[in-house]
Design a protein around this motif. Structure first.
Motif, mmCIF file in Angstrom:
data_model
loop_
_atom_site.group_PDB
_atom_site.id
_atom_site.type_symbol
_atom_site.label_atom_id
_atom_site.label_comp_id
_atom_site.label_asym_id
_atom_site.label_seq_id
_atom_site.Cartn_x
_atom_site.Cartn_y
_atom_site.Cartn_z
ATOM 1 N N ILE A 252 0.846 -1.203 0.000
ATOM 2 C CA ILE A 252 0.000 0.000 0.000
ATOM 3 C C ILE A 252 0.877 1.247 0.000
ATOM 4 C CG2 ILE A 252 -1.664 1.347 1.337
ATOM 5 C CD1 ILE A 252 -2.827 -1.284 2.349
ATOM 6 N N TYR A 253 1.869 1.269 0.867
ATOM 7 C CA TYR A 253 2.767 2.422 0.942
ATOM 8 C C TYR A 253 3.591 2.545 -0.338
ATOM 9 C CZ TYR A 253 1.649 1.364 5.807
ATOM 10 O OH TYR A 253 0.980 1.072 6.967
ATOM 11 N N LEU A 254 3.959 1.396 -0.880
ATOM 12 C CA LEU A 254 4.731 1.397 -2.121
ATOM 13 C C LEU A 254 3.906 1.951 -3.270
ATOM 14 C CD1 LEU A 254 7.334 0.656 -3.554
ATOM 15 C CD2 LEU A 254 6.507 -1.694 -3.759
ATOM 16 N N THR A 255 2.624 1.584 -3.305
ATOM 17 C CA THR A 255 1.721 2.091 -4.350
ATOM 18 C C THR A 255 1.537 3.594 -4.228
ATOM 19 O OG1 THR A 255 0.533 -0.017 -4.356
ATOM 20 C CG2 THR A 255 -0.572 1.861 -5.366
ATOM 21 N N VAL A 256 1.353 4.071 -2.997
ATOM 22 C CA VAL A 256 1.195 5.512 -2.767
ATOM 23 C C VAL A 256 2.461 6.256 -3.168
ATOM 24 C CG1 VAL A 256 0.855 7.283 -1.001
ATOM 25 C CG2 VAL A 256 -0.505 5.184 -0.943
ATOM 26 N N TRP A 257 3.587 5.673 -2.826
ATOM 27 C CA TRP A 257 4.882 6.301 -3.121
ATOM 28 C C TRP A 257 5.140 6.368 -4.626
ATOM 29 C CZ3 TRP A 257 10.299 3.830 -1.802
ATOM 30 C CH2 TRP A 257 11.300 4.771 -2.064
ATOM 31 N N ARG A 258 4.886 5.263 -5.320
ATOM 32 C CA ARG A 258 5.221 5.185 -6.741
ATOM 33 C C ARG A 258 4.179 5.859 -7.630
ATOM 34 N NH1 ARG A 258 10.090 3.803 -8.654
ATOM 35 N NH2 ARG A 258 9.031 3.012 -10.496
ATOM 36 N N LYS A 259 2.907 5.670 -7.306
ATOM 37 C CA LYS A 259 1.844 6.158 -8.190
ATOM 38 C C LYS A 259 1.193 7.447 -7.694
ATOM 39 C CE LYS A 259 0.821 1.533 -9.961
ATOM 40 N NZ LYS A 259 -0.227 0.523 -10.241
ATOM 41 N N LYS A 260 1.656 7.927 -6.536
ATOM 42 C CA LYS A 260 1.171 9.198 -5.995
ATOM 43 C C LYS A 260 -0.358 9.245 -5.914
ATOM 44 C CE LYS A 260 5.480 10.448 -6.265
ATOM 45 N NZ LYS A 260 6.354 10.397 -5.060
ATOM 46 N N THR A 261 -0.949 8.167 -5.432
ATOM 47 C CA THR A 261 -2.401 8.112 -5.303
ATOM 48 C C THR A 261 -2.785 7.604 -3.928
ATOM 49 O OG1 THR A 261 -4.427 7.094 -6.144
ATOM 50 C CG2 THR A 261 -2.398 5.821 -6.377
ATOM 51 N N ALA A 264 -4.915 3.785 -2.789
ATOM 52 C CA ALA A 264 -4.395 2.532 -2.243
ATOM 53 C C ALA A 264 -4.907 2.280 -0.827
ATOM 54 C CB ALA A 264 -2.869 2.550 -2.250
ATOM 55 N N PHE A 265 -5.263 3.364 -0.114
ATOM 56 C CA PHE A 265 -5.742 3.209 1.261
ATOM 57 C C PHE A 265 -7.193 2.714 1.321
ATOM 58 C CE2 PHE A 265 -2.228 6.255 1.981
ATOM 59 C CZ PHE A 265 -1.536 5.530 2.939
ATOM 60 N N ARG A 266 -7.855 2.607 0.147
ATOM 61 C CA ARG A 266 -9.198 2.037 0.108
ATOM 62 C C ARG A 266 -9.129 0.516 0.030
ATOM 63 N NH1 ARG A 266 -11.507 6.027 -4.656
ATOM 64 N NH2 ARG A 266 -11.080 8.012 -3.589
ATOM 65 N N ASN A 267 -8.169 -0.026 0.669
ATOM 66 C CA ASN A 267 -7.906 -1.455 0.646
ATOM 67 C C ASN A 267 -8.794 -2.160 1.664
ATOM 68 O OD1 ASN A 267 -6.227 -3.824 1.942
ATOM 69 N ND2 ASN A 267 -5.434 -3.579 -0.124
ATOM 70 N N THR A 268 -9.508 -3.193 1.224
ATOM 71 C CA THR A 268 -10.445 -3.896 2.106
ATOM 72 C C THR A 268 -9.749 -4.469 3.324
ATOM 73 O OG1 THR A 268 -11.833 -4.491 0.214
ATOM 74 C CG2 THR A 268 -12.154 -5.747 2.242
ATOM 75 N N GLU A 269 -8.607 -5.102 3.118
ATOM 76 C CA GLU A 269 -7.878 -5.694 4.239
ATOM 77 C C GLU A 269 -7.466 -4.614 5.237
ATOM 78 O OE1 GLU A 269 -4.268 -8.876 4.944
ATOM 79 O OE2 GLU A 269 -4.001 -7.337 3.409
ATOM 80 N N LEU A 270 -7.013 -3.458 4.755
ATOM 81 C CA LEU A 270 -6.615 -2.368 5.643
ATOM 82 C C LEU A 270 -7.802 -1.863 6.461
ATOM 83 C CD1 LEU A 270 -4.533 -0.278 6.626
ATOM 84 C CD2 LEU A 270 -5.193 1.151 4.662
#
Length: 484
Positions: A252-261, A264-270
């Motif tokens: 999730i953090y990697l996705t936010v970091w790389r794709k600037k979105t 990723a925090f709308r993750n069901t597991e999170l």
């Protein structure tokens, strides 16, 4: 089986591992501690076989499925056996089995200790304990992929054989780029955590030790009474934040970091992970307030910390939760089984598996009412195929069977039934402290050598999630085949 490739990989690992031992060795030299010779001898014994094995390495490393499983299993076993040497040579534990237990507990980020008085240990030994947490948290093989970029497609097999969770997602096409970025995030979290703890009143070395243990969700402490020693709300809240952060999926953090979105925090597991933390905290706080007669502030403070430290399988203690009402202990025991998110540094079954098991159960109930209905199970709008669902079911079965069998063996060594079950739950889920004789204010020193051996195996099985270790015991795994 390509034996030279495996030996070459393990040789490189031993050299890197010996290099890691040099860090506490340098600290011991700087502080003039008597543990200098223990680390020096451990570095020599670990490094020389590495140099010998590396002679069998090939310039072009091609790794197949069998090589990946053997390399990962071999790496963890070798790291456990050699990592125990500093403890053994320094005479801080009575037997080599105790030293291996302490090392495995560190590498698997369990945090269960056999050392009764850690405050008398040299700072270099304390740093080595925390460093094993940090190396094992993100994964020694994931670090190895970063340091050894010439494994080609073999790096994918190595990554999948070690990284915990039912689905190993990555956001970049090259697995080495994913591994490198994950370690960068890991380093950043560690540095920020250490800085905040230092500013909150910890000594510099304590801040480093606790940052290593917290980001790795390990739980080794430099104090006999764990976090209770500091009795600081600020320190507890810093640790709580970073434990919860590390218990979530790092992708999730990697996705936010790389794709600037932030999507990723709308993750069901999170979301479910945070919901479990909130619900458990309110339930335990309510029990401490109404049933135990504690103040609302005290109840919420310690409920939040202990829920965070147990579900993320860190294992710190801000209070003696073994003395809490029975309902709170049952909730904490259930959290030991659930664990953190897939792709995190946490142990346990993982929240995503629990979600899939619930969804599969609900779908089966629906099918009982409507036999002709074809329904697919989704997680974050992705259809989970039958193969992945089958793996989740098998993992759950192995977890329960191992827990049951190990609990019976531990109980046979003299522990009370609930104490034995909590000891197995705490080690299999990589949590650390359990209840009773292995509770938050005690250690595992009183467990028999047989019990420690069983619990050591539980820690390894829990960290590598069964399949990586168990698969090498199938006879056909070692038979010669043209295609693997």
């Amino acid at each position: 089986m390509n034996v030279p490739v495996i030996l070459g990989l393990l040789g490189r690992l031993l050299i890197v591992y010996a290099g890691a031992m040099c860090i506490p060795l340098i600290l011991a030299v700087f502080l003039g501690e008597w543990s200098i010779y223990s680390f020096l001898l451990a570095v020599i014994i670990t490094g020389i076989p590495g140099l010998v094995l590396i002679r069998h390495a090939k310039a072009d490393i091609k790794i197949g499925v069998r090589e990946a499983f053997v390399a990962v299993a071999g790496a963890w076993i070798l790291a456990s056996l050699t990592g125990a040497l500093p403890y053994w040579f320094a005479n801080v534990v009575p037997t080599y089995i105790d030293a291996v237990f302490e090392t495995v507990s560190g590498l698997t980020t369990t945090g269960a200790s056999v050392i009764n008085d850690v405050e008398v240990l040299p700072q270099s030994i304390l740093l080595w304990r925390s460093l094993t947490h940090w190396l094992g948290g993100m994964g020694i093989i994931v670090l190895f992929i970063v340091l050894l970029p010439k494994t080609g497609m073999g790096s994918v097999l190595l990554f999948n054989a070690e990284v915990p969770g039912p689905m190993n997602d990555r956001v970049m096409p090259r697995i080495r780029d994913t591994a490198t970025s994950l370690w960068k995030i890991y380093l950043i979290f560690t540095a920020i955590c250490a800085l905040l703890l230092w500013m909150a009143g910890m000594t510099f070395l304590d801040a480093i030790n606790y940052a290593f243990a917290t980001i790795a969700t390990g739980g080794f402490s430099t104090k006999n009474t764990s976090i209770m020693y500091y009795d600081s709300l600020t320190i507890e809240m810093i640790l709580t934040f970073f434990m919860i952060l590390s218990g979530a999926n790092f992708v999730i953090y990697l996705t936010v970091w790389r794709k600037k979105t932030m999507k990723a925090f709308r993750n069901t597991e999170l979301i479910v992970y945070l919901l479990i933390i909130t619900t458990a905290t309110l339930a335990i706080a309510g029990s401490l307030w109404f049933n135990a007669g504690n103040s609302p502030g005290y109840s919420f403070r310690h409920a939040l910390f202990q829920v965070a430290t147990i579900i993320t399988t860190t294992g710190y203690a801000s209070a003696d939760f073994d003395q809490w009402p029975s309902m709170t202990k049952i909730i904490l025991l259930l959290l030991m089984f659930i664990g953190g998110s897939a792709g995190s540094t946490s142990g346990g079954m993982k929240v995503s598996r629990i979600i899939l098991l619930v969804k599969a159960t609900w779908a089966e109930l629906k099918r009982g009412i409507h036999p002709r209905v074809v329904s697919s199970i989704k997680l974050d709008n992705k259809v989970i195929d039958a193969e992945n669902l089958n793996k989740v079911g098998i993992f759950f079965f192995l977890y329960i069977v191992t827990f049951t069998g190990a609990s019976i063996i531990i109980a046979s060594t003299g522990l009370e039934p609930f104490d034995a079950m909590s000891a197995v739950a705490a080690t299999l889920g990589n949590i650390g402290p359990g209840f009773g004789v292995v509770g938050p204010t005690t250690t595992f020193a009183g467990v028999s050598l047989l019990g420690k051996t069983v619990l050591t195996i539980c820690m390894l099985l829990g960290r590598l999630e069964f399949f990586t270790l168990l698969i090498i015991f199938r006879p056909e795994f070692w038979r010669r085949r043209r295609v693997w």
